[in-house]
Design a protein around this motif. Structure first.
Motif, PDB file in Angstrom:
ATOM      1  N   VAL A 163       0.836  -1.173  -0.079  1.00 51.13           N
ATOM      2  CA  VAL A 163       0.028  -0.015  -0.169  1.00 51.13           C
ATOM      3  C   VAL A 163       0.981   1.385  -0.152  1.00 51.13           C
ATOM      4  O   VAL A 163       0.531   2.068  -0.827  1.00 51.13           O
ATOM      5  CB  VAL A 163      -1.057  -0.076   1.190  1.00 51.13           C
ATOM      6  N   GLY A 164       1.868   1.272   0.888  1.00 44.14           N
ATOM      7  CA  GLY A 164       2.882   2.474   0.729  1.00 44.14           C
ATOM      8  C   GLY A 164       3.539   2.520  -0.670  1.00 44.14           C
ATOM      9  O   GLY A 164       3.554   3.797  -0.804  1.00 44.14           O
ATOM     10  N   THR A 165       3.867   1.614  -1.136  1.00 38.21           N
ATOM     11  CA  THR A 165       4.421   1.567  -2.509  1.00 38.21           C
ATOM     12  C   THR A 165       3.672   2.023  -3.527  1.00 38.21           C
ATOM     13  O   THR A 165       3.831   3.157  -4.396  1.00 38.21           O
ATOM     14  CB  THR A 165       5.109   0.296  -3.039  1.00 38.21           C
ATOM     15  N   VAL A 166       2.255   1.803  -3.343  1.00 41.93           N
ATOM     16  CA  VAL A 166       1.292   2.316  -4.563  1.00 41.93           C
ATOM     17  C   VAL A 166       0.861   3.646  -4.319  1.00 41.93           C
ATOM     18  O   VAL A 166       0.943   4.490  -5.031  1.00 41.93           O
ATOM     19  CB  VAL A 166       0.227   1.316  -4.430  1.00 41.93           C
ATOM     20  N   TRP A 167       0.927   4.252  -3.040  1.00 41.89           N
ATOM     21  CA  TRP A 167       0.812   5.338  -2.325  1.00 41.89           C
ATOM     22  C   TRP A 167       1.504   6.003  -3.135  1.00 41.89           C
ATOM     23  O   TRP A 167       1.228   7.577  -3.626  1.00 41.89           O
ATOM     24  CB  TRP A 167       0.531   5.472  -0.946  1.00 41.89           C
ATOM     25  N   VAL A 168       2.854   6.117  -2.737  1.00 41.83           N
ATOM     26  CA  VAL A 168       4.185   6.927  -3.319  1.00 41.83           C
ATOM     27  C   VAL A 168       4.118   6.896  -4.725  1.00 41.83           C
ATOM     28  O   VAL A 168       4.151   8.051  -5.381  1.00 41.83           O
ATOM     29  CB  VAL A 168       5.406   6.315  -2.638  1.00 41.83           C
ATOM     30  N   MET A 169       3.871   5.837  -5.252  1.00 44.63           N
ATOM     31  CA  MET A 169       3.872   5.960  -6.984  1.00 44.63           C
ATOM     32  C   MET A 169       2.772   6.865  -7.394  1.00 44.63           C
ATOM     33  O   MET A 169       2.731   7.568  -8.393  1.00 44.63           O
ATOM     34  CB  MET A 169       3.700   4.529  -7.596  1.00 44.63           C
ATOM     35  N   HIS A 170       1.638   6.594  -6.722  1.00 46.12           N
ATOM     36  CA  HIS A 170       0.332   7.570  -6.995  1.00 46.12           C
ATOM     37  C   HIS A 170       0.765   8.887  -6.986  1.00 46.12           C
ATOM     38  O   HIS A 170       0.449   9.908  -7.810  1.00 46.12           O
ATOM     39  CB  HIS A 170      -0.608   7.204  -6.365  1.00 46.12           C
ATOM     40  N   ASN A 171       1.430   9.444  -5.891  1.00 47.81           N
ATOM     41  CA  ASN A 171       1.820  10.708  -5.653  1.00 47.81           C
ATOM     42  C   ASN A 171       2.651  11.207  -6.689  1.00 47.81           C
ATOM     43  O   ASN A 171       2.601  12.570  -7.131  1.00 47.81           O
ATOM     44  CB  ASN A 171       2.293  10.981  -4.102  1.00 47.81           C
ATOM     45  N   HIS A 185       3.134  10.263  -9.440  1.00 54.18           N
ATOM     46  CA  HIS A 185       2.505  10.286 -10.889  1.00 54.18           C
ATOM     47  C   HIS A 185       1.535  11.549 -10.942  1.00 54.18           C
ATOM     48  O   HIS A 185       1.916  12.307 -11.978  1.00 54.18           O
ATOM     49  CB  HIS A 185       1.609   9.138 -11.208  1.00 54.18           C
ATOM     50  N   MET A 186       1.012  11.979  -9.974  1.00 53.82           N
ATOM     51  CA  MET A 186       0.164  12.943  -9.814  1.00 53.82           C
ATOM     52  C   MET A 186       1.303  14.412 -10.087  1.00 53.82           C
ATOM     53  O   MET A 186       0.760  15.382 -10.537  1.00 53.82           O
ATOM     54  CB  MET A 186      -0.586  13.187  -8.481  1.00 53.82           C
ATOM     55  N   LEU A 187       2.390  14.224  -9.106  1.00 54.04           N
ATOM     56  CA  LEU A 187       3.042  15.512  -9.261  1.00 54.04           C
ATOM     57  C   LEU A 187       3.625  15.674 -10.636  1.00 54.04           C
ATOM     58  O   LEU A 187       3.958  16.760 -11.192  1.00 54.04           O
ATOM     59  CB  LEU A 187       4.329  15.320  -8.195  1.00 54.04           C
ATOM     60  N   MET A 188       4.192  14.456 -11.298  1.00 52.68           N
ATOM     61  CA  MET A 188       4.601  14.729 -12.506  1.00 52.68           C
ATOM     62  C   MET A 188       3.445  15.203 -13.686  1.00 52.68           C
ATOM     63  O   MET A 188       3.921  15.939 -14.685  1.00 52.68           O
ATOM     64  CB  MET A 188       5.245  13.426 -13.154  1.00 52.68           C
ATOM     65  N   MET A 189       2.257  14.859 -13.548  1.00 51.07           N
ATOM     66  CA  MET A 189       1.303  15.366 -14.304  1.00 51.07           C
ATOM     67  C   MET A 189       1.064  16.658 -14.057  1.00 51.07           C
ATOM     68  O   MET A 189       0.471  17.522 -15.015  1.00 51.07           O
ATOM     69  CB  MET A 189       0.133  14.494 -14.139  1.00 51.07           C
ATOM     70  N   ALA A 190       1.413  17.186 -12.926  1.00 48.89           N
ATOM     71  CA  ALA A 190       1.140  18.780 -12.680  1.00 48.89           C
ATOM     72  C   ALA A 190       2.097  19.567 -13.531  1.00 48.89           C
ATOM     73  O   ALA A 190       1.514  20.948 -13.522  1.00 48.89           O
ATOM     74  CB  ALA A 190       1.399  19.144 -11.036  1.00 48.89           C
ATOM     75  N   ARG A 191       3.074  19.160 -13.783  1.00 49.61           N
ATOM     76  CA  ARG A 191       4.092  20.171 -14.514  1.00 49.61           C
ATOM     77  C   ARG A 191       3.560  20.366 -15.950  1.00 49.61           C
ATOM     78  O   ARG A 191       3.140  20.010 -16.585  1.00 49.61           O
ATOM     79  CB  ARG A 191       5.457  19.659 -14.495  1.00 49.61           C
TER      80      ARG A 191
END
Length: 110
Positions: free
Chosen positions: A94-102, A104-110
């Motif tokens: 769950v921690g790995t999926v949470w970090v990967m999701h965050n 991904h979201m930060l990379m899409m914000a740029r």
């Protein structure tokens, strides 16, 4: 002196019947998993949930019928170590999926 064998409740009683029940349950759960995917009975996220539930049930079948982990006094440490392993695995996954999701979201914000 004759050596007498006393049955202890600390060790699980292993029988061919128990192995056969576990084998049949494992086969039924495996066939149900393949059927649910190949027939398209579930779509999208419900297919993932169905497979996860079937996998969890099959894991319990293997632990109970083949590894013989139960709640008896002699098996409590085995059950506790198994529960700890599951808990830590869930924390890591769950921690790995949470970090990967965050990320991904930060990379899409740029």
């Amino acid at each position: 002196m004759a050596h007498t064998h006393t049955e202890s409740s600390d060790f699980p009683h292993v029988t061919v019947r128990g192995y056969l029940i576990g084998f049949v349950l494992a086969v039924v759960l495996t066939v149900a998993s393949f059927w649910s995917v190949s027939s398209g009975a579930f779509k999208g996220e419900s297919a993932l949930v169905a497979l996860a539930v079937l996998a969890a049930i099959q894991m319990i079948v293997h632990v109970v019928f083949f590894l013989h982990v139960n709640a008896s006094k002699g098996q409590r440490w085995h059950a506790m170590s198994f529960a700890y392993t599951i808990a830590m695995s869930l924390v890591i996954i769950v921690g790995t999926v949470w970090v990967m999701h965050n990320v991904h979201m930060l990379m899409m914000a740029r």
